[in-house]
Design an enzyme around this catalytic site. Structure first.
Site, short mmCIF file in Angstrom:
data_model
loop_
_atom_site.label_atom_id
_atom_site.label_comp_id
_atom_site.label_asym_id
_atom_site.label_seq_id
_atom_site.Cartn_x
_atom_site.Cartn_y
_atom_site.Cartn_z
CG ASP A 31 -87.01 -33.54 -15.17
OD1 ASP A 31 -88.09 -34.14 -15.00
OD2 ASP A 31 -86.78 -32.40 -14.72
NE ARG B 110 -92.59 -34.69 -16.96
CZ ARG B 110 -91.58 -34.35 -16.15
NH1 ARG B 110 -90.39 -34.11 -16.64
NH2 ARG B 110 -91.75 -34.30 -14.86
P1 FDA Z 1 -94.82 -25.46 -28.02
O1 FDA Z 1 -93.38 -25.18 -27.78
O2 FDA Z 1 -95.33 -25.49 -29.41
O3 FDA Z 1 -95.68 -24.55 -27.11
C1 FDA Z 1 -97.06 -24.34 -27.31
C2 FDA Z 1 -97.37 -22.96 -26.78
O4 FDA Z 1 -97.17 -22.94 -25.36
C3 FDA Z 1 -96.43 -21.88 -27.32
O5 FDA Z 1 -96.93 -21.30 -28.48
C4 FDA Z 1 -96.37 -20.90 -26.18
O6 FDA Z 1 -97.49 -20.06 -26.26
C5 FDA Z 1 -96.54 -21.75 -24.95
N1 FDA Z 1 -95.27 -22.07 -24.28
C6 FDA Z 1 -94.59 -23.22 -24.35
N2 FDA Z 1 -93.50 -23.19 -23.55
C7 FDA Z 1 -93.50 -21.96 -22.97
C8 FDA Z 1 -92.65 -21.31 -22.03
N3 FDA Z 1 -91.57 -21.91 -21.51
N4 FDA Z 1 -92.96 -20.05 -21.66
C9 FDA Z 1 -94.06 -19.44 -22.14
N5 FDA Z 1 -94.91 -20.01 -23.01
C10 FDA Z 1 -94.63 -21.25 -23.44
N6 FDA Z 1 -88.23 -31.07 -21.98
C11 FDA Z 1 -87.16 -31.87 -21.94
O7 FDA Z 1 -86.32 -31.85 -22.85
N7 FDA Z 1 -86.97 -32.71 -20.87
C12 FDA Z 1 -87.87 -32.79 -19.85
O8 FDA Z 1 -87.67 -33.58 -18.91
C13 FDA Z 1 -89.00 -31.94 -19.89
N8 FDA Z 1 -89.93 -31.95 -18.90
C14 FDA Z 1 -91.10 -31.23 -19.05
C15 FDA Z 1 -92.10 -31.34 -18.10
C16 FDA Z 1 -93.31 -30.71 -18.31
C17 FDA Z 1 -94.39 -30.86 -17.27
C18 FDA Z 1 -93.53 -29.94 -19.48
C19 FDA Z 1 -94.85 -29.31 -19.76
C20 FDA Z 1 -92.52 -29.79 -20.38
C21 FDA Z 1 -91.30 -30.41 -20.19
N9 FDA Z 1 -90.26 -30.27 -21.10
C22 FDA Z 1 -89.16 -31.09 -20.99
C23 FDA Z 1 -90.31 -29.19 -22.11
C24 FDA Z 1 -90.88 -29.68 -23.41
O9 FDA Z 1 -89.99 -30.56 -24.01
C25 FDA Z 1 -91.15 -28.52 -24.38
O10 FDA Z 1 -89.98 -27.87 -24.68
C26 FDA Z 1 -92.11 -27.48 -23.89
O11 FDA Z 1 -93.16 -28.06 -23.18
C27 FDA Z 1 -92.69 -26.70 -25.08
O12 FDA Z 1 -93.34 -27.59 -25.97
P2 FDA Z 1 -94.93 -27.66 -26.12
O13 FDA Z 1 -95.32 -29.08 -26.32
O14 FDA Z 1 -95.55 -27.00 -24.95
O15 FDA Z 1 -95.22 -26.96 -27.48
#
Ligand code: FDA
Length: 300
Positions: A125, A176
């Site tokens: 990560d 990722r």
């Molecule tokens: P966005 O934040 O715009 O979310 C889209 C929608 O999804 C939101 O409107 C909300 O409805 C929903 N949503 C998103 N996150 C939510 C939550 N926690 N609870 C409830 N609803 C939520 N980051 C990092 O810095 N280092 C890493 O190693 C990882 N690893 C990682 C693994 C995996 C499998 C995922 C999916 C994510 C990560 N992340 C991460 C986190 C990533 O960087 C990011 O902060 C979150 O995925 C939120 O960004 P989105 O792209 O989902 O968009």
């Protein structure tokens, strides 16, 4: 809005642990490895893969880092024993990267050797920007050591990510790609939502063009739709990429992606440190707080 979110984080900290627990358990498989195995199995039955994360970060003693290796070993063993379709995700600060980089390298190398014995894979990560260079160095060193069963994370909000990807694509990296979750200063990271999305798609295209394996980690419909278009335009086979989502987040979107025929891997955290983990996440990213409070007060 930010101020409101920060206030919500402060409010959350006033709640007793027992009250926060039901919420946290929507995002965490449970406290024990058995809980994680149960959750992963339920995903496998629904045609989804998993990556298991043993909660914990920022260790300050070597003993804690050794304990992380042992915990990772146990996860890999259980995955193998239960024939689960899952791998492991680890945090460098849990393996001692802040104590000593060489020490962390030897710990992760040890774990990768164990993983290799199980024909398994470990994803490193990406944490906050104070560890980005050291984490990428760790990853590149492990690849030079000959490990193919290791992957890295690139955060689209980081201004440096384009340069990092340019350097990494030659190594046919398994990446990722996520937006990034930590609060970073302006000079380090893009803050504007649209700018982060644009950079995400720029990096995704660079990685796909170089035929790197990409785990498209997002819950953002806009990015999912754009990724679909790239996949179709480039005629990518389904084993050339996967989608990834966090346990407990946007289940309808998750199910739709699977129904559309794409591979999906769920990030499944578990462990004793669920409370500290949840609270740290809220402090680092207060935008999560409204989700928490909504969950706390919605009927379950
Ligand atoms: P966005 O934040 O715009 O979310 C889209 C929608 O999804 C939101 O409107 C909300 O409805 C929903 N949503 C998103 N996150 C939510 C939550 N926690 N609870 C409830 N609803 C939520 N980051 C990092 O810095 N280092 C890493 O190693 C990882 N690893 C990682 C693994 C995996 C499998 C995922 C999916 C994510 C990560 N992340 C991460 C986190 C990533 O960087 C990011 O902060 C979150 O995925 C939120 O960004 P989105 O792209 O989902 O968009």
């Amino acid at each position: 809005m930010n101020l409101v979110n920060r206030l919500m984080v402060s409010v959350l900290q006033l709640f007793p642990k027992g009250l926060v627990k039901p919420f946290a358990m929507r995002y965490v498989a449970g406290e024990s490895l058995d809980d994680a195995v149960r959750v992963v199995r339920s995903f496998n039955l629904k045609n989804m893969m998993a990556t298991v994360d043993v909660l914990g970060e920022n260790v300050t003693t070597k003993e804690e880092a050794f304990a992380a290796v042992k915990a990772g070993d146990e996860v890999l063993h259980e995955i193998d024993e239960n024939r689960l379709d899952a791998n492991l995700s680890i945090k460098p600060t849990q393996f001692g990267i802040r104590i000593d980089e060489a020490f962390c390298h030897s710990n992760v190398k040890w774990l990768l050797e164990i993983a290799r014995g199980y024909h398994s894979f470990v994803r490193i990560d990406m944490e906050d920007s104070s560890t980005t260079s050291a984490t990428l160095k760790l990853y590149e060193r492990l690849r030079s050591d000959g490990f193919e069963n290791v992957g890295i994370v690139i955060q689209a909000y980081m201004r440096r990510s384009e340069e990092d990807v340019k350097r990494l694509v030659d190594k046919k990296v398994n990446v990722r790609l996520c937006k990034g979750i930590y609060i970073e200063p302006d000079e380090v990271a893009f803050r504007d939502r649209e700018e982060v999305r644009r950079n995400y798609l720029r990096l995704l295209k660079m990685l796909f063009d170089a035929r790197c394996y990409v785990a498209i980690a997002t819950h953002d419909d806009f990015l999912v739709e754009a990724a679909y278009r790239y996949i179709q335009k480039m005629n990518l086979q389904k084993f050339a990429y996967e989608f990834q989502m966090l346990y407990g987040v946007r289940m309808k979107l998750r199910d739709r992606i699977v129904a559309d025929g794409h591979r999906m891997r769920i990030y499944v955290p578990f462990g004793q440190q669920w409370y500290a983990y949840s609270m740290r996440r809220f402090k680092e990213n207060p935008q999560i707080a409204p989700h928490v409070l909504r969950a706390l007060f919605s009927s379950s």
